[in-house]
Scaffold this motif. Structure first.
Motif, PDB file in Angstrom:
ATOM      1  N   LYS A  14      30.534  41.366  36.890  1.00  0.00           N
ATOM      2  CA  LYS A  14      31.810  40.656  36.781  1.00  0.00           C
ATOM      3  C   LYS A  14      32.813  41.305  37.731  1.00  0.00           C
ATOM      4  CE  LYS A  14      33.489  39.230  32.808  1.00  0.00           C
ATOM      5  NZ  LYS A  14      33.813  37.786  33.003  1.00  0.00           N
ATOM      6  N   ARG A  15      33.501  40.453  38.499  1.00  0.00           N
ATOM      7  CA  ARG A  15      34.528  40.955  39.424  1.00  0.00           C
ATOM      8  C   ARG A  15      35.890  40.932  38.748  1.00  0.00           C
ATOM      9  NH1 ARG A  15      34.296  40.127  45.696  1.00  0.00           N
ATOM     10  NH2 ARG A  15      32.820  41.812  45.191  1.00  0.00           N
ATOM     11  N   ILE A  16      36.604  42.048  38.927  1.00  0.00           N
ATOM     12  CA  ILE A  16      37.912  42.234  38.304  1.00  0.00           C
ATOM     13  C   ILE A  16      38.912  42.646  39.376  1.00  0.00           C
ATOM     14  CG2 ILE A  16      39.227  43.676  36.682  1.00  0.00           C
ATOM     15  CD1 ILE A  16      37.468  41.689  35.281  1.00  0.00           C
ATOM     16  N   TRP A  17      40.140  42.134  39.251  1.00  0.00           N
ATOM     17  CA  TRP A  17      41.251  42.586  40.085  1.00  0.00           C
ATOM     18  C   TRP A  17      42.269  43.281  39.178  1.00  0.00           C
ATOM     19  CZ3 TRP A  17      38.466  38.280  40.981  1.00  0.00           C
ATOM     20  CH2 TRP A  17      38.085  37.986  42.299  1.00  0.00           C
ATOM     21  N   ARG A  18      42.677  44.469  39.537  1.00  0.00           N
ATOM     22  CA  ARG A  18      43.671  45.194  38.755  1.00  0.00           C
ATOM     23  C   ARG A  18      44.773  45.717  39.682  1.00  0.00           C
ATOM     24  NH1 ARG A  18      41.949  48.320  35.012  1.00  0.00           N
ATOM     25  NH2 ARG A  18      39.781  47.634  34.932  1.00  0.00           N
ATOM     26  N   GLU A  19      45.895  46.082  39.088  1.00  0.00           N
ATOM     27  CA  GLU A  19      47.042  46.553  39.859  1.00  0.00           C
ATOM     28  C   GLU A  19      47.507  47.897  39.327  1.00  0.00           C
ATOM     29  OE1 GLU A  19      49.949  43.767  41.938  1.00  0.00           O
ATOM     30  OE2 GLU A  19      51.104  44.406  40.185  1.00  0.00           O
ATOM     31  N   ILE A  20      47.766  48.834  40.244  1.00  0.00           N
ATOM     32  CA  ILE A  20      48.271  50.161  39.922  1.00  0.00           C
ATOM     33  C   ILE A  20      49.753  50.196  40.278  1.00  0.00           C
ATOM     34  CG2 ILE A  20      48.058  52.624  40.365  1.00  0.00           C
ATOM     35  CD1 ILE A  20      45.162  52.121  41.217  1.00  0.00           C
TER      36      ILE A  20
ATOM     37  N   MET B 100      55.174  50.041  46.353  1.00  0.00           N
ATOM     38  CA  MET B 100      55.216  50.626  45.011  1.00  0.00           C
ATOM     39  C   MET B 100      54.040  50.216  44.143  1.00  0.00           C
ATOM     40  SD  MET B 100      59.304  50.337  44.205  1.00  0.00           S
ATOM     41  CE  MET B 100      59.166  51.566  42.923  1.00  0.00           C
ATOM     42  N   ARG B 101      53.061  49.508  44.723  1.00  0.00           N
ATOM     43  CA  ARG B 101      51.880  49.109  43.971  1.00  0.00           C
ATOM     44  C   ARG B 101      50.668  49.096  44.897  1.00  0.00           C
ATOM     45  NH1 ARG B 101      54.028  43.807  40.512  1.00  0.00           N
ATOM     46  NH2 ARG B 101      55.931  44.776  39.671  1.00  0.00           N
ATOM     47  N   VAL B 102      49.506  49.104  44.302  1.00  0.00           N
ATOM     48  CA  VAL B 102      48.275  48.914  45.053  1.00  0.00           C
ATOM     49  C   VAL B 102      47.316  48.105  44.175  1.00  0.00           C
ATOM     50  CG1 VAL B 102      47.257  51.106  44.285  1.00  0.00           C
ATOM     51  CG2 VAL B 102      46.433  50.022  46.369  1.00  0.00           C
ATOM     52  N   ARG B 103      46.698  47.111  44.769  1.00  0.00           N
ATOM     53  CA  ARG B 103      45.734  46.280  44.054  1.00  0.00           C
ATOM     54  C   ARG B 103      44.327  46.765  44.338  1.00  0.00           C
ATOM     55  NH1 ARG B 103      48.454  40.236  45.013  1.00  0.00           N
ATOM     56  NH2 ARG B 103      50.308  40.651  43.709  1.00  0.00           N
ATOM     57  N   VAL B 104      43.486  46.674  43.333  1.00  0.00           N
ATOM     58  CA  VAL B 104      42.112  47.151  43.424  1.00  0.00           C
ATOM     59  C   VAL B 104      41.173  46.012  43.058  1.00  0.00           C
ATOM     60  CG1 VAL B 104      40.426  48.809  42.563  1.00  0.00           C
ATOM     61  CG2 VAL B 104      42.819  49.502  42.835  1.00  0.00           C
ATOM     62  N   LYS B 105      40.238  45.731  43.943  1.00  0.00           N
ATOM     63  CA  LYS B 105      39.188  44.742  43.662  1.00  0.00           C
ATOM     64  C   LYS B 105      37.907  45.503  43.371  1.00  0.00           C
ATOM     65  CE  LYS B 105      37.744  42.240  47.113  1.00  0.00           C
ATOM     66  NZ  LYS B 105      37.666  41.173  48.147  1.00  0.00           N
ATOM     67  N   GLU B 106      37.336  45.280  42.203  1.00  0.00           N
ATOM     68  CA  GLU B 106      36.182  46.064  41.779  1.00  0.00           C
ATOM     69  C   GLU B 106      35.154  45.191  41.094  1.00  0.00           C
ATOM     70  OE1 GLU B 106      38.118  48.931  39.329  1.00  0.00           O
ATOM     71  OE2 GLU B 106      38.213  47.611  37.589  1.00  0.00           O
ATOM     72  N   ASP B 107      33.909  45.672  41.076  1.00  0.00           N
ATOM     73  CA  ASP B 107      32.801  44.993  40.412  1.00  0.00           C
ATOM     74  C   ASP B 107      32.296  45.856  39.270  1.00  0.00           C
ATOM     75  OD1 ASP B 107      32.836  42.754  41.987  1.00  0.00           O
ATOM     76  OD2 ASP B 107      31.265  43.426  43.358  1.00  0.00           O
ATOM     77  N   TRP B 108      32.281  45.288  38.078  1.00  0.00           N
ATOM     78  CA  TRP B 108      31.637  45.914  36.921  1.00  0.00           C
ATOM     79  C   TRP B 108      30.225  45.340  36.834  1.00  0.00           C
ATOM     80  CZ3 TRP B 108      33.604  49.587  33.514  1.00  0.00           C
ATOM     81  CH2 TRP B 108      34.944  49.929  33.705  1.00  0.00           C
ATOM     82  N   TYR B 109      29.245  46.209  36.614  1.00  0.00           N
ATOM     83  CA  TYR B 109      27.852  45.737  36.588  1.00  0.00           C
ATOM     84  C   TYR B 109      27.028  46.596  35.639  1.00  0.00           C
ATOM     85  CZ  TYR B 109      27.003  49.702  39.747  1.00  0.00           C
ATOM     86  OH  TYR B 109      26.920  50.957  40.289  1.00  0.00           O
TER      87      TYR B 109
ATOM     88  N   MET C  94      41.322  58.129  37.686  1.00  0.00           N
ATOM     89  CA  MET C  94      42.442  58.904  37.139  1.00  0.00           C
ATOM     90  C   MET C  94      43.761  58.203  37.461  1.00  0.00           C
ATOM     91  SD  MET C  94      40.967  62.649  38.259  1.00  0.00           S
ATOM     92  CE  MET C  94      42.351  63.576  37.619  1.00  0.00           C
ATOM     93  N   PHE C  95      43.871  56.962  37.025  1.00  0.00           N
ATOM     94  CA  PHE C  95      45.076  56.181  37.263  1.00  0.00           C
ATOM     95  C   PHE C  95      45.264  55.211  36.109  1.00  0.00           C
ATOM     96  CE2 PHE C  95      41.542  54.185  39.600  1.00  0.00           C
ATOM     97  CZ  PHE C  95      41.509  52.931  39.010  1.00  0.00           C
ATOM     98  N   ASP C  96      46.488  54.731  35.967  1.00  0.00           N
ATOM     99  CA  ASP C  96      46.833  53.743  34.946  1.00  0.00           C
ATOM    100  C   ASP C  96      46.998  52.389  35.624  1.00  0.00           C
ATOM    101  OD1 ASP C  96      47.490  52.602  32.550  1.00  0.00           O
ATOM    102  OD2 ASP C  96      49.615  53.146  32.677  1.00  0.00           O
ATOM    103  N   SER C  97      46.390  51.338  35.063  1.00  0.00           N
ATOM    104  CA  SER C  97      46.427  50.036  35.715  1.00  0.00           C
ATOM    105  C   SER C  97      46.317  48.939  34.672  1.00  0.00           C
ATOM    106  CB  SER C  97      45.290  49.909  36.731  1.00  0.00           C
ATOM    107  OG  SER C  97      44.028  49.961  36.083  1.00  0.00           O
ATOM    108  N   TYR C  98      46.496  47.711  35.127  1.00  0.00           N
ATOM    109  CA  TYR C  98      46.315  46.550  34.265  1.00  0.00           C
ATOM    110  C   TYR C  98      45.592  45.456  35.057  1.00  0.00           C
ATOM    111  CZ  TYR C  98      50.484  44.963  36.790  1.00  0.00           C
ATOM    112  OH  TYR C  98      51.375  44.622  37.773  1.00  0.00           O
ATOM    113  N   ILE C  99      44.825  44.653  34.373  1.00  0.00           N
ATOM    114  CA  ILE C  99      44.056  43.586  35.010  1.00  0.00           C
ATOM    115  C   ILE C  99      44.964  42.376  35.218  1.00  0.00           C
ATOM    116  CG2 ILE C  99      42.112  42.005  34.714  1.00  0.00           C
ATOM    117  CD1 ILE C  99      40.752  44.192  33.041  1.00  0.00           C
ATOM    118  N   TYR C 100      44.962  41.843  36.437  1.00  0.00           N
ATOM    119  CA  TYR C 100      45.754  40.645  36.695  1.00  0.00           C
ATOM    120  C   TYR C 100      44.892  39.433  37.056  1.00  0.00           C
ATOM    121  CZ  TYR C 100      45.268  41.320  41.783  1.00  0.00           C
ATOM    122  OH  TYR C 100      44.782  41.455  43.067  1.00  0.00           O
ATOM    123  N   LYS C 101      43.571  39.667  37.154  1.00  0.00           N
ATOM    124  CA  LYS C 101      42.687  38.539  37.454  1.00  0.00           C
ATOM    125  C   LYS C 101      41.239  38.924  37.171  1.00  0.00           C
ATOM    126  CE  LYS C 101      41.246  35.489  41.259  1.00  0.00           C
ATOM    127  NZ  LYS C 101      41.374  35.188  42.711  1.00  0.00           N
ATOM    128  N   GLU C 102      40.466  37.966  36.672  1.00  0.00           N
ATOM    129  CA  GLU C 102      39.017  38.089  36.608  1.00  0.00           C
ATOM    130  C   GLU C 102      38.417  36.867  37.287  1.00  0.00           C
ATOM    131  OE1 GLU C 102      36.981  37.716  32.894  1.00  0.00           O
ATOM    132  OE2 GLU C 102      38.344  36.168  32.136  1.00  0.00           O
TER     133      GLU C 102
END
Length: 282
Positions: free
Chosen positions: A60-66, A158-167, A236-244
């Motif tokens: 599953k692909r997830i987008w999160r924001e730091i 002031m933010r960075v978005r992360v695109k990641e794959d959970w598998y 080692m960061f705090d983030s929230y998911i803004y898209k799946e």
């Protein structure tokens, strides 16, 4: 003969004076600390796991924001004034982009990395030109047109978005995650309102060499130096998911707002945890 002896004596005196003067010039190097930090700039990223397509039974692909305003994430934003070997996150990225050690791609609607962008092209795109009519502060107080050019301000990132794959890797029987790309986000002022503006996407794997050599401030122990690569790899960061990933290809804010968006973000995170738990019998 006397002239020869006098010349020799004068030459010896000159040599003695020169050697004494050179002896007084001492090249001293001072250490700003307890020791010379030899670990800076020589770290290497940990090798990534080798993944076979046949071993991935679920993904599953997830987008999160730091958000850099969160206490845990402040090391991405500071220092605002660069030190010799300690820089904030956007400065590390821009330095790598300028040197050619990091490749960036333009932001697409689909968040795919298709069109490369150079450092010079990016800096030109970030320069805003506005035309204003001003009034002179002295007689005859006539009006005149002026052009105002505003350059890129790193403090606005002031933010960075992360695109990641959970598998789930059935060979290792583990639920794992891998960061695919990152995107710095600038908060642009639009009529008094701060609006997020994605800048460019960077393939994370190709940028790890640069991130591994860039120190990240360790608020708990300055002797245990961290790098940006370790921060991402160890999450080692705090983030929230803004898209799946979904059939509509829409983000959470397109169908939920306020507290509903926060609950939807938590629901997506919990669904990943529940998937792993449901695979096992106890």
């Amino acid at each position: 003969m006397k002239k020869i002896i006098a010349s020799v004596v004068i030459a010896l005196i000159c040599l003695y004076g020169a050697s004494k003067t050179s002896a007084q010039i001492v090249d001293q190097t001072y250490t700003d600390g307890l020791y010379v930090n030899e670990a800076t700039g020589i770290k290497k990223p940990m090798p990534m796991l080798n993944i076979r397509e046949s071993d991935i039974m679920w993904k599953k692909r997830i987008w999160r924001e730091i958000d850099f305003r969160q206490k845990m994430n402040q090391g991405f934003y500071y220092p605002t004034v660069n030190h010799e070997d300690w820089k904030n996150f956007i400065t590390v990225i821009l330095d790598g982009l300028k040197e050619g050690t990091i490749q960036a791609f333009e932001v697409e609607k689909t968040d795919e990395m298709l069109t490369p962008i150079s450092y010079n092209k990016f800096m030109v795109s970030q320069s805003d030109t506005t035309y204003k009519t001003l009034t002179r502060p002295y007689p005859p107080y006539d009006q005149y047109d002026t052009m105002i050019i505003s350059k890129f301000d790193p403090s606005e990132v002031m933010r960075v978005r992360v695109k990641e794959d959970w598998y789930f890797d059935k060979q290792r029987s583990q639920l794992l995650v891998r960061i695919i790309a990152i995107c710095p986000v600038k908060m642009k002022d639009m009529n008094g309102t701060k609006v997020p503006q994605p800048m460019f996407w960077i393939p994370y794997e190709s940028a790890r060499e640069v991130f591994a050599r860039a120190p990240f401030f360790n608020r708990s122990n300055s002797a245990a130096q961290l790098s940006y690569d370790e921060i991402f790899s160890n999450r080692m960061f705090d983030s929230y998911i803004y898209k799946e990933e979904n059939v509509y290809d829409r983000s959470i804010k397109e169908y939920a707002q306020g507290i509903d968006a926060m609950l939807e973000s938590e629901r997506i995170k919990q669904s990943i945890i529940d998937f792993e738990q449901n695979l096992w019998e106890y």
